[in-house]
Scaffold this motif. Sequence first.
Motif, PDB file in Angstrom:
ATOM      1  N   LEU A   1      45.997  47.339 121.384  1.00 37.21           N
ATOM      2  CA  LEU A   1      45.890  46.713 122.697  1.00 37.21           C
ATOM      3  C   LEU A   1      44.652  47.158 123.457  1.00 37.21           C
ATOM      4  CD1 LEU A   1      49.625  47.008 123.827  1.00 37.21           C
ATOM      5  CD2 LEU A   1      48.494  45.102 122.656  1.00 37.21           C
ATOM      6  N   ALA A   2      44.277  48.430 123.305  1.00 38.04           N
ATOM      7  CA  ALA A   2      43.113  48.964 124.015  1.00 38.04           C
ATOM      8  C   ALA A   2      42.696  50.270 123.351  1.00 38.04           C
ATOM      9  CB  ALA A   2      43.437  49.217 125.483  1.00 38.04           C
ATOM     10  N   ALA A   3      41.432  50.619 123.573  1.00 41.44           N
ATOM     11  CA  ALA A   3      40.916  51.889 123.073  1.00 41.44           C
ATOM     12  C   ALA A   3      39.783  52.336 123.980  1.00 41.44           C
ATOM     13  CB  ALA A   3      40.420  51.750 121.635  1.00 41.44           C
ATOM     14  N   ALA A   4      39.773  53.632 124.286  1.00 41.60           N
ATOM     15  CA  ALA A   4      38.694  54.203 125.102  1.00 41.60           C
ATOM     16  C   ALA A   4      38.760  55.720 125.003  1.00 41.60           C
ATOM     17  CB  ALA A   4      38.823  53.777 126.564  1.00 41.60           C
ATOM     18  N   GLY A   5      37.589  56.339 125.015  1.00 36.62           N
ATOM     19  CA  GLY A   5      37.521  57.794 125.039  1.00 36.62           C
ATOM     20  C   GLY A   5      38.210  58.469 123.879  1.00 36.62           C
ATOM     21  N   GLY A   6      38.310  57.786 122.759  1.00 40.36           N
ATOM     22  CA  GLY A   6      38.966  58.359 121.589  1.00 40.36           C
ATOM     23  C   GLY A   6      40.467  58.114 121.550  1.00 40.36           C
ATOM     24  N   ALA A   7      41.034  57.541 122.608  1.00 37.93           N
ATOM     25  CA  ALA A   7      42.459  57.200 122.634  1.00 37.93           C
ATOM     26  C   ALA A   7      42.633  55.738 122.247  1.00 37.93           C
ATOM     27  CB  ALA A   7      43.052  57.452 124.013  1.00 37.93           C
ATOM     28  N   ARG A   8      43.814  55.421 121.707  1.00 41.36           N
ATOM     29  CA  ARG A   8      44.110  54.042 121.299  1.00 41.36           C
ATOM     30  C   ARG A   8      45.542  53.718 121.697  1.00 41.36           C
ATOM     31  NH1 ARG A   8      46.198  52.150 116.457  1.00 41.36           N
ATOM     32  NH2 ARG A   8      45.965  54.220 115.533  1.00 41.36           N
TER      33      ARG A   8
ATOM     34  N   VAL B   1      42.090  67.306 120.022  1.00 41.59           N
ATOM     35  CA  VAL B   1      41.504  68.250 120.967  1.00 41.59           C
ATOM     36  C   VAL B   1      40.521  69.150 120.217  1.00 41.59           C
ATOM     37  CG1 VAL B   1      41.990  70.147 122.548  1.00 41.59           C
ATOM     38  CG2 VAL B   1      43.570  68.218 122.390  1.00 41.59           C
ATOM     39  N   THR B   2      39.306  69.201 120.725  1.00 40.31           N
ATOM     40  CA  THR B   2      38.282  70.065 120.131  1.00 40.31           C
ATOM     41  C   THR B   2      38.243  71.362 120.923  1.00 40.31           C
ATOM     42  OG1 THR B   2      37.014  68.113 119.537  1.00 40.31           O
ATOM     43  CG2 THR B   2      35.845  70.225 119.518  1.00 40.31           C
ATOM     44  N   PRO B   3      38.467  72.501 120.258  1.00 40.57           N
ATOM     45  CA  PRO B   3      38.419  73.757 121.008  1.00 40.57           C
ATOM     46  C   PRO B   3      37.024  73.994 121.578  1.00 40.57           C
ATOM     47  CG  PRO B   3      38.979  74.129 118.676  1.00 40.57           C
ATOM     48  CD  PRO B   3      38.735  72.669 118.866  1.00 40.57           C
ATOM     49  N   PRO B   4      36.958  74.625 122.749  1.00 40.17           N
ATOM     50  CA  PRO B   4      35.642  74.899 123.325  1.00 40.17           C
ATOM     51  C   PRO B   4      34.836  75.851 122.445  1.00 40.17           C
ATOM     52  CG  PRO B   4      37.407  75.898 124.646  1.00 40.17           C
ATOM     53  CD  PRO B   4      38.050  75.120 123.540  1.00 40.17           C
TER      54      PRO B   4
END
Length: 107
Positions: free
Chosen positions: A18-25, A102-105
């Motif tokens: 339906l939508a995707a942005a910022g790595g979320a879907r 999630v990418t660790p800092p």
Amino acid sequence: MRDGTTPAAPGGETFADLAAAGGARIERIASRAVRDGAWYEQGWDEFVLLVEGAATLAFADGSRRDLGPGDWCLLPAGCRHRVVATDPAAVTLWLAIHLPPVTPPAA
């Protein structure tokens, strides 16, 4: 885009992005009388909301969770799960939000 507007065939599922942005879907899933479906084990968190129908999720540890309309579940990355049952009389509709890993800092 996967077509989730077509009703799921008995024993199957259809998917629609339906939508995707910022790595979320965000995805719409239609399930129909799934029995012991395939195992899923994803590298990202997934939030699922059961919109219509009923379903039972099974987990690798042997636990199960029954869901009805409005029930939700957060499936953490690496959580082995599958749909073992849906409403036998109707299509079960889900809204799934796949969150980016999630990418660790940096140290």
